[in-house]
Design a protein around this motif. Structure first.
Motif, mmCIF file in Angstrom:
data_model
loop_
_atom_site.group_PDB
_atom_site.id
_atom_site.type_symbol
_atom_site.label_atom_id
_atom_site.label_comp_id
_atom_site.label_asym_id
_atom_site.label_seq_id
_atom_site.Cartn_x
_atom_site.Cartn_y
_atom_site.Cartn_z
ATOM 1 N N ARG A 230 0.791 -1.176 0.067
ATOM 2 C CA ARG A 230 -0.029 0.032 0.143
ATOM 3 C C ARG A 230 0.911 1.273 -0.102
ATOM 4 N N LYS A 234 2.340 2.826 -7.698
ATOM 5 C CA LYS A 234 1.070 2.267 -8.505
ATOM 6 C C LYS A 234 -0.109 2.359 -7.378
ATOM 7 N N TYR A 235 -0.011 2.053 -6.141
ATOM 8 C CA TYR A 235 -1.167 1.912 -5.231
ATOM 9 C C TYR A 235 -1.649 3.396 -5.088
ATOM 10 N N ASP A 238 -3.209 4.468 -8.232
ATOM 11 C CA ASP A 238 -4.452 3.727 -8.314
ATOM 12 C C ASP A 238 -5.707 4.083 -7.387
ATOM 13 N N ASN A 239 -5.237 4.608 -6.295
ATOM 14 C CA ASN A 239 -6.294 5.182 -5.272
ATOM 15 C C ASN A 239 -6.111 6.677 -5.185
#
Length: 297
Positions: A230, A234-235, A238-239
């Motif tokens: 997390r 990328k995480y 993506d969020n």
């Protein structure tokens, strides 16, 4: 004598007064400090995950991240405060979030001299290579609404103003000097210096080091395996709805800009024009960083 920082329009005199008189209400307060675009949001995410873990260890209740700004407000954002009482208090959404993890978190781009007092405060000072900081800050401010301090000029104009210390939060060298001694060590024993490049190279080791500094203690391999995914770029991309700041408004230029961009190192040097590089280096003759930080130039 320390120079007065140029600040964004979202910071008022009453905001600075609220910060100076603030008394932490939770057992622990962690303040993530940096010159803009030095890895602040990344460290916010690290601190949130560590304090959520500490809370889970005690209560067995998992905390779900709604938005990072709820847990880690921008301390110099006037909207983070409620002025209906004396002294001012944090807005209710921040107080509620902090009660869920039994700790207070802030992020700031202010100098050490403006921070609140308190023995239960821990600081994290984030640092990153200067060209990458300048380059990333250009992308950031050029997509921020002008009424909130956004930038409308060219990249070369920005590099010139940044190097002259005229952009919001002043010169990079002055900021480092406000938090660090000439040899690059921290001025305040409650502060831990963390380099962006160290986090890129060894995120697990960096998380363990930060955990020890803020009192979370040893992290097991199992806990680390849960947290680290997390913490990736990328995480967060993506969020993005959980990580894009709410303290300012953003301008959609149709160029695919995301607040969480690439997280690379070296892009600043690649994207600078020859004249940008000349202006950049000349700026450090006027606003040099501490001698112990010249490796970040």
């Amino acid at each position: 004598m320390e120079k007065k920082q140029p600040l964004l329009p979202i910071t008022l005199e009453r905001t600075l007064s609220a910060i100076s008189t603030y008394t932490p209400t939770q057992p622990l307060t962690v303040i993530i400090c940096s010159y803009p675009k030095s890895g602040t949001t990344w460290m916010q995410n690290v601190i949130y995950e560590l304090l959520a873990l500490q809370s889970f260890r005690t209560t067995s209740k998992k905390t779900t991240l709604s938005h990072i700004s709820n847990y880690c407000p921008f301390i110099e954002n006037d909207k983070a405060w409620s002025f209906s009482s004396t002294p001012p208090q944090l807005a209710s959404n921040h107080l509620e979030a902090h009660s869920g993890i039994n700790a207070t978190i802030f992020n700031t781009h202010l100098y050490l001299s403006t921070m609140p007092s308190g023995d239960n405060i821990k600081y994290i000072y984030m640092m990153r290579h200067a060209r990458d900081v300048c380059n990333s800050f250009y992308y950031h401010l050029s997509h921020q609404a002008p009424e909130d301090g956004g930038y409308t000029g060219s990249r070369s104009d920005f590099v010139k103003e940044w190097s002259n210390g005229e952009i919001a939060f002043g010169s990079w060298g002055d900021h480092l000097k406000s938090w660090l001694n000439s040899d690059g060590t921290v001025k305040d024993s409650r502060c831990l210096r963390v380099n962006y490049s160290d986090m890129k190279r060894d995120i697990e080791g960096s998380v363990r080091r930060v955990a020890m500094h803020i009192g979370v203690g040893e992290i097991t391999d199992e806990e680390l395996d849960d947290i680290v995914p997390r913490l990736s770029v990328k995480y967060m991309k993506d969020n993005i709805e959980k990580f894009e700041p709410r303290s300012v408004k953003w301008v959609d230029k149709g160029d695919g800009f995301s607040f969480v961009r690439k997280g690379n190192e070296g892009d600043g040097k690649k994207e600078f024009e020859e004249e940008d590089e000349k202006v950049f280096l000349e700026g450090f003759e006027t606003f040099p960083p501490p001698e112990g930080c010249v490796d970040l130039l």
